[in-house]
Scaffold this active site. Structure first.
Site, PDB file in Angstrom:
ATOM      1  N   CYS A 134     -14.121   2.540 -28.386  1.00  0.00           N
ATOM      2  CA  CYS A 134     -15.370   3.274 -28.539  1.00  0.00           C
ATOM      3  C   CYS A 134     -16.055   3.444 -26.986  1.00  0.00           C
ATOM      4  O   CYS A 134     -17.134   2.796 -26.985  1.00  0.00           O
ATOM      5  CB  CYS A 134     -16.253   2.277 -29.551  1.00  0.00           C
ATOM      6  SG  CYS A 134     -15.621   1.948 -30.988  1.00  0.00           S
ATOM      7  N   GLU A 135     -15.386   4.026 -26.332  1.00  0.00           N
ATOM      8  CA  GLU A 135     -15.951   4.423 -24.958  1.00  0.00           C
ATOM      9  C   GLU A 135     -15.489   5.966 -24.666  1.00  0.00           C
ATOM     10  O   GLU A 135     -14.492   6.178 -24.910  1.00  0.00           O
ATOM     11  CB  GLU A 135     -15.287   3.709 -23.863  1.00  0.00           C
ATOM     12  CG  GLU A 135     -15.593   1.910 -23.988  1.00  0.00           C
ATOM     13  CD  GLU A 135     -16.589   1.417 -23.041  1.00  0.00           C
ATOM     14  OE1 GLU A 135     -17.191   2.390 -22.213  1.00  0.00           O
ATOM     15  OE2 GLU A 135     -17.013   0.377 -23.454  1.00  0.00           O
ATOM     16  N   ARG A 137       3.044  -1.725  -5.939  1.00  0.00           N
ATOM     17  CA  ARG A 137       3.179  -0.509  -6.636  1.00  0.00           C
ATOM     18  C   ARG A 137       4.494   0.140  -6.410  1.00  0.00           C
ATOM     19  O   ARG A 137       5.193   0.713  -7.259  1.00  0.00           O
ATOM     20  CB  ARG A 137       2.059   0.467  -6.168  1.00  0.00           C
ATOM     21  CG  ARG A 137       1.858   1.518  -6.958  1.00  0.00           C
ATOM     22  CD  ARG A 137       0.835   2.573  -6.447  1.00  0.00           C
ATOM     23  NE  ARG A 137      -0.535   2.075  -5.933  1.00  0.00           N
ATOM     24  CZ  ARG A 137      -1.285   1.836  -6.904  1.00  0.00           C
ATOM     25  NH1 ARG A 137      -1.181   2.629  -8.028  1.00  0.00           N
ATOM     26  NH2 ARG A 137      -2.506   1.257  -6.319  1.00  0.00           N
ATOM     27  N   GLU A 167       4.041  -6.681   1.887  1.00  0.00           N
ATOM     28  CA  GLU A 167       3.686  -6.994   0.602  1.00  0.00           C
ATOM     29  C   GLU A 167       3.546  -6.154  -0.555  1.00  0.00           C
ATOM     30  O   GLU A 167       2.635  -5.531  -1.015  1.00  0.00           O
ATOM     31  CB  GLU A 167       2.323  -7.655   0.637  1.00  0.00           C
ATOM     32  CG  GLU A 167       2.053  -8.888   1.589  1.00  0.00           C
ATOM     33  CD  GLU A 167       0.838  -9.177   1.764  1.00  0.00           C
ATOM     34  OE1 GLU A 167      -0.172  -8.602   1.383  1.00  0.00           O
ATOM     35  OE2 GLU A 167       0.329 -10.234   2.418  1.00  0.00           O
ATOM     36  N   GLY A 199       0.646  -1.166   0.088  1.00  0.00           N
ATOM     37  CA  GLY A 199      -0.048   0.034  -0.127  1.00  0.00           C
ATOM     38  C   GLY A 199       0.507   1.301  -0.014  1.00  0.00           C
ATOM     39  O   GLY A 199       0.040   2.288  -0.020  1.00  0.00           O
TER      40      GLY A 199
HETATM   41  C1  LIG Z   1      -2.832  -5.352  -4.001  1.00  0.00           C
HETATM   42  C2  LIG Z   1      -2.414  -5.846  -2.494  1.00  0.00           C
HETATM   43  C3  LIG Z   1      -1.169  -5.693  -2.113  1.00  0.00           C
HETATM   44  C4  LIG Z   1      -0.142  -4.541  -2.790  1.00  0.00           C
HETATM   45  O1  LIG Z   1      -0.486  -3.225  -2.699  1.00  0.00           O
HETATM   46  P1  LIG Z   1       0.315  -2.032  -3.382  1.00  0.00           P
HETATM   47  O2  LIG Z   1      -0.404  -0.884  -3.074  1.00  0.00           O
HETATM   48  O3  LIG Z   1       0.525  -2.380  -4.931  1.00  0.00           O
HETATM   49  O4  LIG Z   1       1.598  -2.110  -2.575  1.00  0.00           O
HETATM   50  C5  LIG Z   1      -0.739  -6.175  -1.046  1.00  0.00           C
HETATM   51  N1  LIG Z   1      -1.470  -7.216  -0.458  1.00  0.00           N
HETATM   52  C6  LIG Z   1      -2.534  -7.222  -0.783  1.00  0.00           C
HETATM   53  C7  LIG Z   1      -3.386  -8.194   0.081  1.00  0.00           C
HETATM   54  C8  LIG Z   1      -3.263  -6.790  -1.989  1.00  0.00           C
HETATM   55  O5  LIG Z   1      -4.288  -7.112  -2.406  1.00  0.00           O
END
Ligand SMILES: *Cc1c(COP(=O)(O)O)cnc(C)c1O
Length: 411
Positions: free
Chosen positions: A336-337, A268, A265, A229
């Protein structure tokens, strides 16, 4: 403009446009910066495969020691094939099927992030059936508002994700009774493109409180997975999300002395600014109310502007002149949107039909969300390293697409 040492014109000539171009040096730099930010913590970086799941991208990260966070059986296959060891893979997602659970158990993944009691029981049955135990964390919904857009905010009580923090104690008690389940930790993922530390800090405080209570109930909690995130800059020199070092320091201070293995995790943050979408101006349409740059990329190639109102910087590959003059343009694709619009009324330098342009920050949630809408074949993905580049996903031919379709003989 170059990708590492390769001129983008060279790539456009070789593979055509539109195409995604990724830099392995930038992937590596982002991974290492993130890792350095976590120094001093016992941690696992489980790269979120859904951000950019190209197998070559995964292989670059695997070489650096990354683990993976997967959200489907398909992503599990990719991660393993790219060389990410099973014991560094966690499996997230609100609707894992039994087939997916079995495959992950057989592979011997590190941890399942379980999102509901019915899922817990399904996982237990799968594990018992093959005489193994599934190490689990419950995904906790901490009821925290975060994330740049309603569609990517996941940690509010009304979102579909995780179990309610107020009932978590009961869920853990239930899990501890099951023969195929090994309770190991808690998990959270509160949203994406989060550009301040406060929501993370609030979530971690809630998590640590829960861990204290779970330990008091006798659960052996060793893992704290705080999801991904962390936001990235989408506008050059404008928005400044916290640096990984600041994020890491804040977390290290909070979890210090709690004897926890931290799981991260990031998606991005690793891939987003390691990729661009290379496109070409097909036509310039003027004479009406607005000036349109009609480009050869479309919403089926990069859906973020249409889906999330996302901003992407747009820039010509070569400046036609250096006078600094810009005019307001709508940059649109051929689909076409009306939603097939990358930006409206953006001040851009002069571009003419045939000019190449770059849509920045397209390395995450770009190629992975593409479709073949309007029977536009998926576009190539190119990985650059120094002065070499390789097509790491090929552009299918229309005949390849049609091969999967049949006309029944009774039509
Ligand atoms: C999408 C997701 C992430 C990654 O989120 P980012 O914003 O790309 O870092 C990590 N864990 C879970 C469970 C997700 O669904």
């Amino acid at each position: 403009m170059m990708a590492e040492n390769v001129p983008l014109t060279t790539i456009a000539d070789a593979v055509g446009t539109p195409a995604y171009v990724y830099s392995s040096a930038t992937l590596k730099r982002h991974y290492e910066v993130f890792e350095q930010g976590l120094s001093g913590m016992d941690s696992l970086i489980a790269y979120s495969v859904k951000a950019n799941s190209n197998i070559a991208v995964l292989a670059v990260l695997a070489k650096l020691g990354a683990g993976a966070d997967v959200v489907s059986g398909g992503e599990l296959v990719r991660a393993l094939k790219a060389g990410i060891p099973a014991n560094k893979i966690v499996f997230s997602g609100v609707g894992k099927t039994r087939d997916e659970m079995r495959a992950a158990l057989e592979a011997g993944i590190y941890q399942f992030n379980v999102e509901s009691l019915p899922e817990l029981h399904a996982l237990n049955e799968c594990a018992v059936a093959i005489k193994t135990k599934a190490r689990i964390a419950f995904r906790i919904n901490p009821d925290i508002s975060a994330g740049g857009h309603a569609k990517i905010s996941t940690g509010k009580a009304e979102n579909k994700f995780g179990i309610d923090i107020t009932t978590a104690i009961d869920a853990y008690a239930e899990a501890a009774q099951l023969p195929g389940i090994l309770v190991a930790g808690i998990d959270m993922h509160i949203g994406s493109q989060i550009v301040e530390l406060a929501p993370f800090a609030a979530a971690i405080d809630k998590g640590l409180e829960l861990i204290k209570n779970l330990r008091a109930e006798g659960h052996d909690i060793s893992n704290f997975d705080i999801g991904g995130g962390l936001g990235i800059p989408y506008v050059e020199d404008a928005d400044a999300p916290p640096l990984p070092i600041e994020y890491g320091r804040m977390i290290a201070e909070k979890v210090q002395g709690h004897n926890l293995k931290m799981i991260f995790e990031p998606g991005r943050m690793i891939a987003g600014n390691a990729g661009i979408l290379l496109s070409k101006v097909e036509y310039v349409k003027t004479g009406g109310a607005r000036k349109f740059l009609i480009i050869d990329a479309a919403m089926n190639d990069l859906i973020r502007p249409a889906l999330y109102n996302a901003h992407h910087d747009i820039e010509p590959v070569a400046q036609r002149n250096s006078d600094g003059i810009t005019t307001p343009c709508d940059v649109v694709g051929p689909v076409c949107e009306t939603g097939d619009t990358f930006t409206e009324q953006r001040d851009l330098p002069d571009m003419q039909a045939g000019d190449l342009l770059v849509i920045h920050s397209a390395g995450a949630y770009g190629a992975v969300q593409s479709s073949q809408y309007n029977t536009r074949p998926l576009i190539p993905e190119v990985l650059v390293s120094g002065d070499q580049f390789k097509v790491v996903r090929e552009r299918p031919k229309v005949e390849d697409i049609l091969k999967t379709e049949n006309i029944p003989d009774w039509v």
